[in-house]
Design a protein around this motif. Structure first.
Motif, mmCIF file in Angstrom:
data_model
loop_
_atom_site.group_PDB
_atom_site.id
_atom_site.type_symbol
_atom_site.label_atom_id
_atom_site.label_comp_id
_atom_site.label_asym_id
_atom_site.label_seq_id
_atom_site.Cartn_x
_atom_site.Cartn_y
_atom_site.Cartn_z
ATOM 1 N N GLU A 7 -67.314 -0.531 19.384
ATOM 2 C CA GLU A 7 -67.626 -0.082 20.741
ATOM 3 C C GLU A 7 -66.648 0.958 21.269
ATOM 4 O O GLU A 7 -67.040 1.899 21.941
ATOM 5 C CB GLU A 7 -67.686 -1.292 21.688
ATOM 6 N N GLU A 8 -65.351 0.806 20.945
ATOM 7 C CA GLU A 8 -64.353 1.750 21.447
ATOM 8 C C GLU A 8 -64.601 3.155 20.907
ATOM 9 O O GLU A 8 -64.466 4.143 21.627
ATOM 10 C CB GLU A 8 -62.931 1.307 21.074
ATOM 11 N N LEU A 9 -64.973 3.251 19.634
ATOM 12 C CA LEU A 9 -65.245 4.551 19.032
ATOM 13 C C LEU A 9 -66.483 5.184 19.651
ATOM 14 O O LEU A 9 -66.498 6.376 19.960
ATOM 15 C CB LEU A 9 -65.427 4.402 17.516
ATOM 16 N N MET A 10 -67.511 4.391 19.865
ATOM 17 C CA MET A 10 -68.733 4.914 20.449
ATOM 18 C C MET A 10 -68.503 5.341 21.903
ATOM 19 O O MET A 10 -69.029 6.365 22.349
ATOM 20 C CB MET A 10 -69.854 3.877 20.359
ATOM 21 N N GLN A 13 -66.708 8.710 21.864
ATOM 22 C CA GLN A 13 -67.634 9.798 21.562
ATOM 23 C C GLN A 13 -68.471 10.149 22.786
ATOM 24 O O GLN A 13 -68.677 11.318 23.097
ATOM 25 C CB GLN A 13 -68.535 9.411 20.392
ATOM 26 N N LYS A 14 -68.947 9.154 23.517
ATOM 27 C CA LYS A 14 -69.749 9.428 24.720
ATOM 28 C C LYS A 14 -68.929 10.160 25.770
ATOM 29 O O LYS A 14 -69.420 11.082 26.419
ATOM 30 C CB LYS A 14 -70.312 8.120 25.290
ATOM 31 N N ALA A 25 -70.630 23.187 27.164
ATOM 32 C CA ALA A 25 -71.125 23.114 25.780
ATOM 33 C C ALA A 25 -72.562 22.627 25.781
ATOM 34 O O ALA A 25 -72.998 21.908 26.682
ATOM 35 C CB ALA A 25 -70.253 22.171 24.953
ATOM 36 N N GLU A 26 -73.289 23.011 24.763
ATOM 37 C CA GLU A 26 -74.670 22.562 24.620
ATOM 38 C C GLU A 26 -74.684 21.110 24.157
ATOM 39 O O GLU A 26 -73.894 20.724 23.297
ATOM 40 C CB GLU A 26 -75.362 23.441 23.581
ATOM 41 N N GLN A 27 -75.573 20.309 24.735
ATOM 42 C CA GLN A 27 -75.675 18.900 24.335
ATOM 43 C C GLN A 27 -76.169 18.805 22.904
ATOM 44 O O GLN A 27 -77.122 19.478 22.522
ATOM 45 C CB GLN A 27 -76.628 18.149 25.252
ATOM 46 N N ASP A 28 -75.512 17.983 22.102
ATOM 47 C CA ASP A 28 -75.905 17.793 20.699
ATOM 48 C C ASP A 28 -77.198 17.008 20.653
ATOM 49 O O ASP A 28 -77.330 15.970 21.293
ATOM 50 C CB ASP A 28 -74.791 17.048 19.956
ATOM 51 N N ARG A 29 -78.154 17.501 19.896
ATOM 52 C CA ARG A 29 -79.461 16.832 19.785
ATOM 53 C C ARG A 29 -79.427 15.689 18.782
ATOM 54 O O ARG A 29 -80.327 14.875 18.733
ATOM 55 C CB ARG A 29 -80.517 17.844 19.365
ATOM 56 N N HIS A 30 -78.409 15.617 17.958
ATOM 57 C CA HIS A 30 -78.329 14.587 16.922
ATOM 58 C C HIS A 30 -77.528 13.391 17.435
ATOM 59 O O HIS A 30 -76.601 13.546 18.210
ATOM 60 C CB HIS A 30 -77.648 15.153 15.673
ATOM 61 N N SER A 31 -77.902 12.207 16.957
ATOM 62 C CA SER A 31 -77.137 11.030 17.355
ATOM 63 C C SER A 31 -75.812 11.011 16.584
ATOM 64 O O SER A 31 -75.726 11.518 15.470
ATOM 65 C CB SER A 31 -77.932 9.749 17.076
#
Length: 92
Positions: A7-10, A13-14, A25-31
């Motif tokens: 959870e901490e890593l996720m 990233q968020k 920056a452009e939002q990344d379309r990939h998960s």
């Protein structure tokens, strides 16, 4: 190589994605998929070489690793390849 998704890593990233988008920056379309890059192949290899030489060497037992730090790198792509610059070191 895949990495468990704690959870901490996720959450990190968020936060980074939110800040980057807020800065323009452009939002990344990939998960986001946490991973470790072990090698890159710049040129496609014939299928027989991949099957006979590369794939067997990748068949290993899963390894457990504990990191005491990680380093954030900036990658700048150019016609001669990627250049990587250390931005910051985070310690546990």
């Amino acid at each position: 190589m895949g990495v468990n998704r704690p959870e901490e890593l996720m959450a990190l990233q968020k936060d980074i994605a939110r800040i980057a988008v807020g800065a323009g920056a452009e939002q990344d379309r990939h998960s986001y998929k946490p991973h470790i890059t072990l090698a890159r192949i710049k040129k496609m290899l014939p299928g027989k070489i991949v099957e006979s030489r590369l794939l067997p060497s990748l068949e290993t037992e899963a390894a457990v690793m504990t990191a005491d730090r990680f380093i954030l790198y900036e990658s700048v792509l150019s016609s001669t390849g990627a250049k990587h610059r250390e931005v910051r070191v985070y310690t546990a």
